[in-house]
Design a protein around this motif. Structure first.
Motif, mmCIF file in Angstrom:
data_model
loop_
_atom_site.group_PDB
_atom_site.id
_atom_site.type_symbol
_atom_site.label_atom_id
_atom_site.label_comp_id
_atom_site.label_asym_id
_atom_site.label_seq_id
_atom_site.Cartn_x
_atom_site.Cartn_y
_atom_site.Cartn_z
ATOM 1 N N VAL A 121 0.851 -1.190 0.000
ATOM 2 C CA VAL A 121 0.000 0.000 0.000
ATOM 3 C C VAL A 121 0.890 1.243 0.000
ATOM 4 C CG1 VAL A 121 -1.858 1.222 1.181
ATOM 5 C CG2 VAL A 121 -1.783 -1.278 1.236
ATOM 6 N N THR A 122 1.217 1.665 -1.199
ATOM 7 C CA THR A 122 2.100 2.808 -1.415
ATOM 8 C C THR A 122 1.467 3.715 -2.461
ATOM 9 O OG1 THR A 122 3.265 1.649 -3.182
ATOM 10 C CG2 THR A 122 4.161 1.422 -0.930
ATOM 11 N N VAL A 123 2.161 4.794 -2.797
ATOM 12 C CA VAL A 123 1.707 5.663 -3.884
ATOM 13 C C VAL A 123 1.596 4.868 -5.183
ATOM 14 C CG1 VAL A 123 2.391 7.606 -5.344
ATOM 15 C CG2 VAL A 123 2.526 7.817 -2.857
ATOM 16 N N ASP A 124 2.519 3.952 -5.405
ATOM 17 C CA ASP A 124 2.479 3.135 -6.625
ATOM 18 C C ASP A 124 1.207 2.294 -6.686
ATOM 19 O OD1 ASP A 124 4.893 4.129 -7.478
ATOM 20 O OD2 ASP A 124 6.070 2.432 -6.728
ATOM 21 N N GLN A 125 0.806 1.725 -5.560
ATOM 22 C CA GLN A 125 -0.426 0.939 -5.555
ATOM 23 C C GLN A 125 -1.625 1.821 -5.846
ATOM 24 O OE1 GLN A 125 -2.793 0.208 -2.245
ATOM 25 N NE2 GLN A 125 -2.897 -2.011 -2.499
ATOM 26 N N ASN B 214 -20.060 21.971 6.340
ATOM 27 C CA ASN B 214 -19.408 23.282 6.493
ATOM 28 C C ASN B 214 -18.111 23.178 7.279
ATOM 29 O OD1 ASN B 214 -19.246 26.062 6.011
ATOM 30 N ND2 ASN B 214 -20.236 26.567 7.962
ATOM 31 N N LEU B 215 -17.291 22.185 6.933
ATOM 32 C CA LEU B 215 -16.000 21.983 7.595
ATOM 33 C C LEU B 215 -14.877 22.475 6.689
ATOM 34 C CD1 LEU B 215 -16.493 18.333 8.950
ATOM 35 C CD2 LEU B 215 -16.996 20.502 10.106
ATOM 36 N N THR B 216 -14.073 23.390 7.205
ATOM 37 C CA THR B 216 -12.937 23.908 6.435
ATOM 38 C C THR B 216 -11.601 23.644 7.114
ATOM 39 O OG1 THR B 216 -13.142 26.094 7.495
ATOM 40 C CG2 THR B 216 -14.333 25.754 5.411
ATOM 41 N N ARG B 217 -11.628 23.215 8.378
ATOM 42 C CA ARG B 217 -10.412 22.856 9.110
ATOM 43 C C ARG B 217 -10.635 21.496 9.767
ATOM 44 N NH1 ARG B 217 -11.615 27.651 11.151
ATOM 45 N NH2 ARG B 217 -11.909 26.793 13.255
ATOM 46 N N ILE B 218 -9.839 20.522 9.390
ATOM 47 C CA ILE B 218 -10.048 19.177 9.922
ATOM 48 C C ILE B 218 -8.731 18.532 10.336
ATOM 49 C CG2 ILE B 218 -12.113 18.797 8.513
ATOM 50 C CD1 ILE B 218 -10.377 17.003 6.689
ATOM 51 N N ALA B 219 -8.839 17.553 11.221
ATOM 52 C CA ALA B 219 -7.727 16.662 11.524
ATOM 53 C C ALA B 219 -7.927 15.394 10.692
ATOM 54 C CB ALA B 219 -7.694 16.329 13.009
ATOM 55 N N VAL B 220 -6.831 14.725 10.370
ATOM 56 C CA VAL B 220 -6.883 13.578 9.466
ATOM 57 C C VAL B 220 -6.199 12.374 10.105
ATOM 58 C CG1 VAL B 220 -5.997 12.662 7.282
ATOM 59 C CG2 VAL B 220 -7.038 14.939 7.350
ATOM 60 N N VAL B 221 -6.835 11.220 9.985
ATOM 61 C CA VAL B 221 -6.251 9.948 10.414
ATOM 62 C C VAL B 221 -6.191 9.029 9.205
ATOM 63 C CG1 VAL B 221 -6.634 7.857 11.781
ATOM 64 C CG2 VAL B 221 -7.027 10.100 12.798
ATOM 65 N N THR B 222 -5.041 8.412 8.976
ATOM 66 C CA THR B 222 -4.906 7.467 7.873
ATOM 67 C C THR B 222 -4.157 6.217 8.345
ATOM 68 O OG1 THR B 222 -2.707 7.886 6.892
ATOM 69 C CG2 THR B 222 -4.421 9.535 6.477
ATOM 70 N N PRO B 223 -4.298 5.115 7.614
ATOM 71 C CA PRO B 223 -3.498 3.933 7.914
ATOM 72 C C PRO B 223 -2.199 3.914 7.109
ATOM 73 C CG PRO B 223 -5.119 3.377 6.277
ATOM 74 C CD PRO B 223 -5.330 4.841 6.597
ATOM 75 N N TYR B 224 -1.983 4.957 6.295
ATOM 76 C CA TYR B 224 -0.945 4.929 5.278
ATOM 77 C C TYR B 224 0.457 5.247 5.793
ATOM 78 C CZ TYR B 224 -5.263 6.104 2.678
ATOM 79 O OH TYR B 224 -6.539 6.178 2.197
#
Length: 266
Positions: A68-72, A143-153
């Motif tokens: 699971v990379t950019v290539d995938q 109406n969300l313009t500022r968020i926190a992000v969670v990823t498995p990456y």
């Protein structure tokens, strides 16, 4: 011991039930199509947002022998594989077709998402939705313009998501990536919850959990209660937008996106 009379009574009762069911009009079953990555393992999660009278027609993209990379992610969104996937879903006449992969729809930025959407439409999708396109629609609905992000990456993939959000004018206050290269579907609710709490900031208006292979249905509402702000997730935004295109509403309780952004509210 059951007597012959009991048997006859039982048989008669069963017969009556069958006759009653057979006398009812056949319910109309609408359908929506879903294109998923080859390693997608959470079909049941998508069904949980789906109304009882809507069927999911799911197909998978061809296997790609990379982690699971950019290539995938790049390999999962090429027109040569997306086009036949859309066409494979057309026979049951879905009302809309969704591309259920977050990284595959943000890896090439906003233009890449538009190109993917265009590929689906040109292949015959009656209405097309991508996970990352649905994300932007969900942010606008809430109406969300500022968020926190969670990823498995790993970081290189997470960075592509942050760049994509930036192109759409969304500020990312913080992000947490789990650095996984495989078996993302095995991440537990506890691990996701911990990452969400770690990513949250007072200035974040909401939280986004990326990747359609991350299980989230049961923890969205509890997290929203704990944090006091919307929590949205890749599978959730995909099904919300896909069902809207089909003229329907996703099924869930206590999820801001489903409750606040119902069709009658926007």
């Amino acid at each position: 011991m059951r007597t012959d009379g009991d048997h006859a009574e039982s048989t008669g009762a069963e017969h009556e039930v069958v006759e009653l069911a057979a006398s009812r009009p056949t319910p109309w079953q609408s359908g929506v199509g879903v294109i998923a990555p080859y390693d997608f393992a959470l079909d049941r999660e998508l069904w949980r947002w789906t109304p009882d009278d809507v069927s999911l027609h799911v197909t998978r993209l061809p296997y790609v022998h990379v982690p699971v990379t950019v290539d995938q992610a790049a390999a999962l969104c090429v027109a040569e594989t997306v086009d036949p996937a859309v066409r494979a879903l057309l026979a049951p006449e879905p009302l809309a077709i969704g591309y259920a992969c977050a990284s595959g729809s943000f890896v090439h930025g906003a233009e890449g998402e538009r190109r993917l959407h265009r590929t689906m439409a040109e292949a015959g999708a009656p209405a097309a939705v991508t996970t990352s396109g649905a994300l932007i629609r969900a942010l606008e609905a809430l109406n969300l313009t500022r968020i926190a992000v969670v990823t498995p990456y790993v970081d290189s993939v997470t960075d592509r998501l942050l760049s994509y959000l930036g192109e759409h004018g969304t500020e990312v206050t913080s992000s947490v990536g789990l650095g996984l290269l495989s078996h993302i579907w095995k991440v537990t609710y506890a691990e996701v919850s911990e990452a969400v709490h770690a990513a949250d900031r007072p200035e974040a208006q909401g939280i986004y959990i990326s990747c359609t292979n991350v299980l989230t249905y049961d923890i969205i509402a509890p997290l929203e209660r704990e944090l006091g702000k919307p929590v949205i997730a890749a599978n959730q935004v995909t099904m919300w937008a896909l069902l809207r295109e089909a003229g329907r509403q996703a099924v869930a309780r206590g999820q801001s996106l489903i409750d606040v952004a119902a069709p009658s509210a926007v």
